[in-house]
Design an enzyme around this catalytic site. Structure first.
Site, PDB file in Angstrom:
ATOM      1  N   ASP A 211      30.992  43.612  41.803  1.00  0.00           N
ATOM      2  CA  ASP A 211      32.369  43.794  41.989  1.00  0.00           C
ATOM      3  C   ASP A 211      33.323  42.407  41.757  1.00  0.00           C
ATOM      4  O   ASP A 211      33.041  41.392  42.216  1.00  0.00           O
ATOM      5  CB  ASP A 211      32.551  44.380  43.370  1.00  0.00           C
ATOM      6  CG  ASP A 211      33.892  44.812  43.805  1.00  0.00           C
ATOM      7  OD1 ASP A 211      34.669  45.797  43.154  1.00  0.00           O
ATOM      8  OD2 ASP A 211      34.747  44.152  44.628  1.00  0.00           O
ATOM      9  N   GLU A 270      31.924  43.766  36.576  1.00  0.00           N
ATOM     10  CA  GLU A 270      33.194  44.404  36.570  1.00  0.00           C
ATOM     11  C   GLU A 270      34.196  43.322  36.334  1.00  0.00           C
ATOM     12  O   GLU A 270      34.451  42.395  37.186  1.00  0.00           O
ATOM     13  CB  GLU A 270      33.453  45.251  38.008  1.00  0.00           C
ATOM     14  CG  GLU A 270      35.064  45.796  37.944  1.00  0.00           C
ATOM     15  CD  GLU A 270      35.670  45.840  39.418  1.00  0.00           C
ATOM     16  OE1 GLU A 270      36.352  46.865  39.397  1.00  0.00           O
ATOM     17  OE2 GLU A 270      35.302  45.066  40.031  1.00  0.00           O
TER      18      GLU A 270
END
Length: 539
Positions: A211, A270
């Site tokens: 993330d 990401e």
């Protein structure tokens, strides 16, 4: 030759052309009737994913968390939140998945923790200037008495990115105030996360989706951005204090750990970046294995725009010998059925987009419910909204709940099979989703679910669709996109054509039609491809 299951099972490079299914854990399957999806629910539905034909499942955070941001505010990286199950459930899920030849990728959240994490609680107790506070980004304020934040950065969720404590210190949170940013200039943070990686790798997971992989290292000096420039950049995700050089050293550290396991595990970034060239820097040979292709996700439904982003993506990844990824939807953006026009238009385009995407070289990510053709839920009641973006924007931005509504499994029941009958899902499901449920679509040759199943079966078995098989563009125009994938060993070709125009397009199809997203017509040896329709054929 075909790329059969046994070859894929033993292939250490399985990820280069894998189809990876994203499970948003809260909304996939609820085993105990509390209205929230959980790990036992996922375990029970793993045979569905194996039958669908995907290679791996990526599961969003299930760690201990106060759930200020749906689990992306982690209070303990080595334990499971009781909402979702136990560590034994996690181990059992991994074992069950592997028995079905499915890989498991778990979410890692290294940019920030929960404000309830023991590290942050220790920082609060220790006071300004302490080693405990050095785990996070604390700064004194500006102004005569420190009453102004250290800089003008804004939170991605709305409002300022700094919160002041009673002792005068300010802490940085690029997301919610309950998600303080870690200080990656601190060697102790590096060591902590290396241990966290090994904990889950030892449990058996096959990799990590990272993330905010572009955001852990902040711009030196934390300079002001300027309100106008910052607002413009917030709308497109890459911020000037993101995508700093230092993040690549972190990913190199992690790659060394991943490579010590056999077979080697993978890392997926990401990384919101200004362009494909910057994205490619995250997947250099000594860094991560994949990075999400958000440039493809955000491309307009137009032949020139999609051809350009496909060409640029493939060209950017070639020098670093990394596969391109293709993403249509995820838990942070409106579902693409709605982005493409909603209703029948959006569904028709989403069917064509599935065939376009699954014919491309590289790895594909499928967001849960995408294979059912689910649209964004735009009319959720205000009092049902949970995304912190809703409150932080002073209720002007409805946030991401509309793409997170629990998916329907059955045609009947209080939660359409998401949980036991009589249970109420954490977000309300539209009534018409009963007709879009798995039960309603299984066996219906014209359904979205059966289109995905057949496309995934062909993708897995057709030699021309291997990741290293080239893509050759055919002549087209602003309304027709045509290309072929070529098996370099046999010369066998799989062709794909998509009509973006308003009228049927005549396409010369010399071989056997394999799959079509709509219904074809015929015209003197050519096929008539209706608007917003895709076809695969081979010769």
């Amino acid at each position: 030759m075909t790329r059969d299951d046994s070859q894929r099972r033993d292939d250490p490079h399985w990820w280069r052309d894998a189809v990876i299914y994203q499970v948003y854990v809260r909304s996939f399957a609820d085993s105990d009737g509390d209205g929230i999806g959980d790990l036992p629910g996922i375990r029970a539905r793993l045979p569905y994913l194996a039958d669908l034909g995907v290679d791996a499942v990526w599961i969003t955070p299930f760690y201990r968390s106060p759930m200020a941001d749906g689990g992306y505010d982690v209070a303990d990286y080595r334990d499971i939140d009781p909402l979702f199950g136990t560590l034994d459930d996690a181990a059992g899920l991994v074992a069950d998945a592997h028995a079905l030849d499915l890989k498991v990728i778990v979410d890692l959240v290294p940019n920030h923790t929960s404000s309830e994490h023991a590290w942050f609680q220790a920082a609060l107790a220790a006071g300004p200037g302490s080693p405990e506070r050095n785990r996070y980004v604390f700064r004194p304020g500006r102004g005569e008495s420190g009453e102004l934040p250290p800089n003008d950065w804004e939170s991605i969720f709305g409002g300022g990115a700094w919160t002041r404590l009673p002792d005068g210190d300010w802490y940085l949170h690029l997301f919610d105030a309950a998600q303080p940013d870690l200080n990656w200039d601190n060697p102790a943070v590096h060591e902590d996360f290396l241990a966290i990686l090994r904990f889950w790798l030892d449990l058996g997971v096959d990799g990590f989706r990272i993330d905010v992989a572009h955001g852990m290292v902040k711009e030196a000096g934390l300079p002001d951005v300027g309100a106008t420039e910052q607002r413009k950049l917030l709308d497109t995700r890459p911020l000037p204090h993101f995508d700093q050089e230092g993040v690549h050293e972190i990913h190199r550290e992690w790659r060394k750990v991943l490579d010590t396991y056999q077979p080697p595990r993978i890392g997926v970034a990401e990384a919101w970046t200004p362009g494909a060239g910057r994205t490619a820097r995250y997947v250099r040979p000594d860094e991560l294995h994949q990075a999400f292709n958000f440039h493809y996700l955000t491309a307009e439904w137009e032949a020139p725009a999609l051809r350009e982003v496909i060409t640029e993506s493939l060209a950017a990844m070639a020098p670093v010998d990394a596969p391109t990824t293709w993403v249509l939807s995820n838990h942070d953006v409106h579902r693409h059925v709605t982005r493409y026009g909603d209703g029948e238009d959006g569904l028709r385009r989403a069917r064509a987009a599935a065939l376009l995407t699954l014919a491309l070289p590289g790895s594909v990510y499928v967001y849960q419910g995408e294979e059912l053709g689910l649209p964004e839920v735009l009319d959720l009641p205000d009092d049902a909204l949970c995304d912190p973006m809703w409150e932080r924007s002073l209720r002007t931005e409805r946030g991401r709940d509309g793409c997170r509504v629990p998916i329907p499994w059955t045609k009947k029941g209080s939660s359409l099979g998401f949980g036991p009958d009589g249970s109420t899902p954490w977000l309300p499901q539209p009534e018409h989703w009963a007709d879009m449920s798995v039960e309603a679509q299984v066996g219906d040759a014209e359904s979205m679910l059966e289109l995905y199943r057949e496309a995934l079966r062909l993708r897995r078995g057709h030699p021309a669709l291997g990741e290293r098989q080239p893509l050759e563009w055919h002549d087209g125009d602003d309304t027709l996109l045509r290309f072929a994938r070529v098996d370099s060993t046999t010369g066998r070709r799989l062709h794909c054509a998509i009509n973006f125009g308003a009228t049927p397009a005549s396409v010369p199809v010399a071989g056997a039609v394999l799959l079509v997203s709509g219904r074809l017509g015929s015209d003197s040896g050519h096929v008539l491809l209706p608007p917003d329709t895709a076809v695969w054929w081979e010769d």
